[in-house]
Design a protein around this motif. Structure first.
Motif, PDB file in Angstrom:
ATOM      1  N   LEU A  72      33.919  35.580  47.525  1.00  0.00           N
ATOM      2  CA  LEU A  72      34.976  35.952  46.584  1.00  0.00           C
ATOM      3  C   LEU A  72      34.654  35.309  45.242  1.00  0.00           C
ATOM      4  CD1 LEU A  72      38.263  35.654  48.692  1.00  0.00           C
ATOM      5  CD2 LEU A  72      36.596  37.522  48.575  1.00  0.00           C
ATOM      6  N   ALA A  73      34.210  36.141  44.291  1.00  0.00           N
ATOM      7  CA  ALA A  73      33.744  35.630  43.003  1.00  0.00           C
ATOM      8  C   ALA A  73      34.539  36.173  41.827  1.00  0.00           C
ATOM      9  CB  ALA A  73      32.262  35.974  42.820  1.00  0.00           C
ATOM     10  N   GLY A  74      35.654  36.842  42.103  1.00  0.00           N
ATOM     11  CA  GLY A  74      36.494  37.363  41.034  1.00  0.00           C
ATOM     12  C   GLY A  74      37.439  36.303  40.498  1.00  0.00           C
ATOM     13  N   PRO A  75      38.354  36.687  39.612  1.00  0.00           N
ATOM     14  CA  PRO A  75      39.311  35.729  39.048  1.00  0.00           C
ATOM     15  C   PRO A  75      40.147  35.042  40.125  1.00  0.00           C
ATOM     16  CG  PRO A  75      39.325  37.775  37.797  1.00  0.00           C
ATOM     17  CD  PRO A  75      38.501  38.031  39.020  1.00  0.00           C
ATOM     18  N   ALA A  76      40.540  33.802  39.854  1.00  0.00           N
ATOM     19  CA  ALA A  76      41.323  33.023  40.819  1.00  0.00           C
ATOM     20  C   ALA A  76      42.645  33.694  41.162  1.00  0.00           C
ATOM     21  CB  ALA A  76      41.572  31.622  40.263  1.00  0.00           C
ATOM     22  N   THR A  77      43.164  34.495  40.248  1.00  0.00           N
ATOM     23  CA  THR A  77      44.446  35.166  40.473  1.00  0.00           C
ATOM     24  C   THR A  77      44.359  36.278  41.511  1.00  0.00           C
ATOM     25  OG1 THR A  77      43.934  36.572  38.566  1.00  0.00           O
ATOM     26  CG2 THR A  77      45.364  34.669  38.177  1.00  0.00           C
ATOM     27  N   THR A  78      43.144  36.657  41.923  1.00  0.00           N
ATOM     28  CA  THR A  78      42.978  37.797  42.837  1.00  0.00           C
ATOM     29  C   THR A  78      42.744  37.396  44.288  1.00  0.00           C
ATOM     30  OG1 THR A  78      40.559  37.913  42.528  1.00  0.00           O
ATOM     31  CG2 THR A  78      41.946  39.111  40.947  1.00  0.00           C
ATOM     32  N   ARG A  79      42.574  36.107  44.571  1.00  0.00           N
ATOM     33  CA  ARG A  79      42.139  35.674  45.903  1.00  0.00           C
ATOM     34  C   ARG A  79      43.010  36.231  47.035  1.00  0.00           C
ATOM     35  NH1 ARG A  79      38.112  34.017  43.067  1.00  0.00           N
ATOM     36  NH2 ARG A  79      37.944  31.824  42.499  1.00  0.00           N
ATOM     37  N   ALA A  80      44.307  35.977  46.961  1.00  0.00           N
ATOM     38  CA  ALA A  80      45.197  36.372  48.054  1.00  0.00           C
ATOM     39  C   ALA A  80      45.225  37.887  48.222  1.00  0.00           C
ATOM     40  CB  ALA A  80      46.601  35.827  47.810  1.00  0.00           C
ATOM     41  N   ASP A  81      45.307  38.624  47.116  1.00  0.00           N
ATOM     42  CA  ASP A  81      45.355  40.085  47.199  1.00  0.00           C
ATOM     43  C   ASP A  81      44.085  40.647  47.827  1.00  0.00           C
ATOM     44  OD1 ASP A  81      47.866  40.213  46.120  1.00  0.00           O
ATOM     45  OD2 ASP A  81      47.186  40.643  44.076  1.00  0.00           O
ATOM     46  N   VAL A  82      42.931  40.090  47.460  1.00  0.00           N
ATOM     47  CA  VAL A  82      41.664  40.556  48.030  1.00  0.00           C
ATOM     48  C   VAL A  82      41.639  40.321  49.536  1.00  0.00           C
ATOM     49  CG1 VAL A  82      39.182  40.094  48.145  1.00  0.00           C
ATOM     50  CG2 VAL A  82      40.303  40.351  45.925  1.00  0.00           C
ATOM     51  N   LEU A  83      42.036  39.128  49.962  1.00  0.00           N
ATOM     52  CA  LEU A  83      42.025  38.823  51.393  1.00  0.00           C
ATOM     53  C   LEU A  83      43.004  39.712  52.159  1.00  0.00           C
ATOM     54  CD1 LEU A  83      41.740  34.933  51.277  1.00  0.00           C
ATOM     55  CD2 LEU A  83      40.014  36.541  52.121  1.00  0.00           C
ATOM     56  N   ARG A  84      44.142  40.000  51.570  1.00  0.00           N
ATOM     57  CA  ARG A  84      45.104  40.899  52.228  1.00  0.00           C
ATOM     58  C   ARG A  84      44.506  42.295  52.403  1.00  0.00           C
ATOM     59  NH1 ARG A  84      48.921  38.582  48.467  1.00  0.00           N
ATOM     60  NH2 ARG A  84      50.312  37.095  49.507  1.00  0.00           N
ATOM     61  N   GLN A  85      43.814  42.780  51.381  1.00  0.00           N
ATOM     62  CA  GLN A  85      43.261  44.135  51.445  1.00  0.00           C
ATOM     63  C   GLN A  85      42.086  44.237  52.407  1.00  0.00           C
ATOM     64  OE1 GLN A  85      42.955  46.392  47.627  1.00  0.00           O
ATOM     65  NE2 GLN A  85      43.835  44.546  46.710  1.00  0.00           N
ATOM     66  N   PRO A  98      38.308  27.946  41.021  1.00  0.00           N
ATOM     67  CA  PRO A  98      39.157  27.189  41.935  1.00  0.00           C
ATOM     68  C   PRO A  98      39.595  28.059  43.108  1.00  0.00           C
ATOM     69  CG  PRO A  98      40.461  27.965  40.096  1.00  0.00           C
ATOM     70  CD  PRO A  98      39.041  28.382  39.805  1.00  0.00           C
ATOM     71  N   LEU A  99      40.175  27.432  44.113  1.00  0.00           N
ATOM     72  CA  LEU A  99      40.604  28.155  45.306  1.00  0.00           C
ATOM     73  C   LEU A  99      41.600  29.256  44.959  1.00  0.00           C
ATOM     74  CD1 LEU A  99      40.807  28.525  48.367  1.00  0.00           C
ATOM     75  CD2 LEU A  99      42.414  26.593  48.416  1.00  0.00           C
ATOM     76  N   ALA A 100      42.497  28.986  44.027  1.00  0.00           N
ATOM     77  CA  ALA A 100      43.507  29.947  43.580  1.00  0.00           C
ATOM     78  C   ALA A 100      43.995  29.485  42.213  1.00  0.00           C
ATOM     79  CB  ALA A 100      44.656  30.018  44.584  1.00  0.00           C
ATOM     80  N   HIS A 101      44.997  30.167  41.663  1.00  0.00           N
ATOM     81  CA  HIS A 101      45.477  29.769  40.335  1.00  0.00           C
ATOM     82  C   HIS A 101      46.739  28.923  40.397  1.00  0.00           C
ATOM     83  CE1 HIS A 101      47.983  33.219  41.189  1.00  0.00           C
ATOM     84  NE2 HIS A 101      48.695  33.028  40.104  1.00  0.00           N
ATOM     85  N   THR A 102      47.380  28.859  41.561  1.00  0.00           N
ATOM     86  CA  THR A 102      48.536  27.980  41.748  1.00  0.00           C
ATOM     87  C   THR A 102      48.451  27.345  43.129  1.00  0.00           C
ATOM     88  OG1 THR A 102      49.964  29.656  42.768  1.00  0.00           O
ATOM     89  CG2 THR A 102      49.982  29.517  40.347  1.00  0.00           C
ATOM     90  N   LEU A 103      49.179  26.258  43.309  1.00  0.00           N
ATOM     91  CA  LEU A 103      49.204  25.601  44.614  1.00  0.00           C
ATOM     92  C   LEU A 103      49.820  26.519  45.664  1.00  0.00           C
ATOM     93  CD1 LEU A 103      48.755  23.110  46.377  1.00  0.00           C
ATOM     94  CD2 LEU A 103      50.962  22.225  45.557  1.00  0.00           C
ATOM     95  N   GLY A 104      50.880  27.214  45.301  1.00  0.00           N
ATOM     96  CA  GLY A 104      51.515  28.128  46.249  1.00  0.00           C
ATOM     97  C   GLY A 104      50.570  29.223  46.700  1.00  0.00           C
ATOM     98  N   ASP A 105      49.797  29.762  45.760  1.00  0.00           N
ATOM     99  CA  ASP A 105      48.844  30.808  46.102  1.00  0.00           C
ATOM    100  C   ASP A 105      47.718  30.252  46.973  1.00  0.00           C
ATOM    101  OD1 ASP A 105      48.790  33.603  45.588  1.00  0.00           O
ATOM    102  OD2 ASP A 105      46.916  33.356  44.492  1.00  0.00           O
ATOM    103  N   ALA A 106      47.336  29.003  46.731  1.00  0.00           N
ATOM    104  CA  ALA A 106      46.287  28.373  47.547  1.00  0.00           C
ATOM    105  C   ALA A 106      46.723  28.267  49.002  1.00  0.00           C
ATOM    106  CB  ALA A 106      45.955  26.989  46.997  1.00  0.00           C
ATOM    107  N   VAL A 107      47.975  27.926  49.216  1.00  0.00           N
ATOM    108  CA  VAL A 107      48.501  27.833  50.585  1.00  0.00           C
ATOM    109  C   VAL A 107      48.428  29.197  51.267  1.00  0.00           C
ATOM    110  CG1 VAL A 107      50.566  27.383  51.956  1.00  0.00           C
ATOM    111  CG2 VAL A 107      49.974  25.862  50.055  1.00  0.00           C
TER     112      VAL A 107
END
Length: 347
Positions: A72-85, A98-107
Motif C-alpha cells: 500500500l503506497a498511496g496516500p495515508a488517507t486511503t489505507r482503510a478504504d483500500v483494505l475494505r475494497q 505513516p500507517l494512517a492519517h489519524t490514530l482512529g484510522d490506524a486502529v
C-alpha cells in the motif's frame, strides 16, 4: 505496459502495488532489482505507464491477481478504504509510512489486517540505516554512560523535495492527502522512540511559519519526556521539524554522561565528542541512504518468502500516530504537557 488481463504465472513471486506515486515507483524499482523474475500488478487511479508490470485502475483485480504480497503506497488517507475494497487478505502487507492519517484510522487499519497483522511491515526505512543502527547500539549499550538529554532536527525546503513536481500538488502539501511535517516526517517520531524509549509526555507548537502555498503545518517544535532508567530521573529531548529550511538537515544528538554522540543522516555519519578531546571524531560512515530501501525490502521479502517476523510492526505505526495526536492536542492547549499513556493534560 497497457492495462491487461491479471492472470499470472503461479510459480513466480507476485506483488500487487496499490498507488504509484514516488513511493510506489520506488517500491517497484527496488523489488524488481531484488527479484527480477517477479510479476507485478500496479493499481493506480490515473493508470500507470511503464515496463515490467501490469496496470489496472480497479482494486478488484488485486484479488484476481492472487499476489504473494500487497504493497500500500498511496496516500495515508486511503489505507482503510483500500483494505475494505480488497477484502480479507491472507498474504503479507507492506504499508508505506505513516500507517494512517489519524490514530482512529490506524486502529481501523490494524483491525482490517486481521490474520495478516503479524506478517505485515511498515515502511520506516531509516530503521535500516547502518549509521542510525550503530548510533542506537552505542546509545542503548551505555558506552558513554546514561543519556541525559537529546535533540533532533530534520528540515528541507518543501519545493526542493520532488524535482520536476509542483510542491503544491504533492501529498506533503495537502491536508486531504495526509500531509504536513508531522506525518511526512514521522520517521523522526518513530526512530526517536526506537532509540531512546517510549515517550511519556510531549509539549508542542505546530503551525505555519512560511509563505508556502500549503494548507498543513510546515513546522513542529516538540519537547519530549521519557522515563529514565533510574528512580526519579527523566530524559528530556527536543525535536524540530520543518519544510522551510533551505539547507537540508537530519541530525540527532545525544548528550551522555561521558561524551556527546551525533548522528548525521545526510552524511551518514556517527560522531563522538569526548571531554578528553576538543573535537568531533567520526566513528562510522555508512554506504548511503538509498541502501536503506534495499535493506527494507530485503527484510520484507524475508517475511513473504521465509515467514520471518517483520522488523517494523504495525504497533510501531500506532505508537507514532498516538504521538502525533498528543502533539496536536498539546498545540491546541497552548503547549500544555500531554501524557501519551492517558491522554491527560498538565498545564
Amino acid at each position: 505496459m497497457k492495462e491487461t488481463d491479471v492472470a499470472r504465472d503461479a510459480t513466480a513471486l507476485s506483488v500487487a502495488i496499490v498507488g504509484f506515486g514516488s513511493a510506489g515507483e520506488r517500491a517497484f524499482e527496488v523489488l524488481r532489482e531484488l527479484r527480477p523474475d517477479a510479476e507485478f500488478l500496479v493499481v493506480s487511479r490515473n493508470g500507470a505507464a511503464g515496463e515490467g508490470f501490469r496496470s489496472t485502475r480497479s482494486l478488484d483485480d488485486v484479488v484476481a491477481f492472487e499476489p504473494d504480497a500487497v504493497v500500500l503506497a498511496g496516500p495515508a488517507t486511503t489505507r482503510a478504504d483500500v483494505l475494505r475494497q480488497i477484502g480479507a487478505l491472507t498474504v503479507p502487507v507492506f504499508i508505506e509510512k505513516p500507517l494512517a492519517h489519524t490514530l482512529g484510522d490506524a486502529v481501523v487499519v490494524v483491525e482490517l489486517l486481521g490474520p495478516v497483522l503479524e506478517r505485515s511491515q511498515l515502511g520506516y526505512n531509516l530503521r535500516f540505516s547502518e549509521s542510525l543502527v550503530a548510533f542506537r547500539d552505542i546509545v542503548r549499550g551505555g558506552q558513554f554512560g546514561r543519556v541525559e538529554r537529546f535533540s533532533a532536527e530534520t528540515a528541507q525546503y518543501l519545493p526542493d523535495w520532488r524535482p520536476g513536481k509542483d510542491y503544491r500538488d504533492t501529498v506533503s502539501a495537502r491536508a486531504d492527502l495526509g500531509g504536513g511535517v508531522l506525518l511526512e516526517l514521522s520517521h523522526e517520531l518513530d526512530y526517536l522512540r526506537w532509540i531512546f524509549g517510549e515517550w511519556d509526555w510531549v509539549s508542542a507548537w505546530t503551525g505555519r511559519t512560511s509563505s508556502l502555498e500549503i494548507d498543513v503545518e510546515d513546522t513542529a517544535l516538540v519537547t519530549i519526556g521519557i522515563e529514565g532508567d533510574q528512580a526519579e530521573t527523566q530524559v528530556v529531548g527536543q525535536l524540530s521539524l520543518d519544510f522551510v529550511r533551505r539547507d537540508k538537515t537530519r541530525t540527532v544528538t545525544a548528550v551522555c554522561e561521558s561524551g556527546t554522540l551525533r548522528w548525521d543522516g545526510i552524511s551518514g555519519t556517527v560522531e563522538i565528542n569526548e571531554p578528553s578531546e576538543s573535537r568531533w571524531k567520526t566513528l562510522l560512515t555508512d554506504s548511503g541512504s538509498q541502501s536503506t530501501y534495499r535493506a527494507q525490502w530485503d527484510s520484507f521479502l524475508s517475511v513473504v518468502e521465509k515467514g520471518s517476523a517483520p522488523l517494523v510492526a504495525m504497533s510501531d505505526g500506532v505508537a507514532v500516530l498516538r504521538a502525533v495526536e498528543a502533539i496536536r492536542h498539546s498545540h491546541e492547549q497552548s503547549g500544555a504537557r500531554i501524557f501519551l499513556k492517558t491522554g491527560g493534560v498538565v498545564s
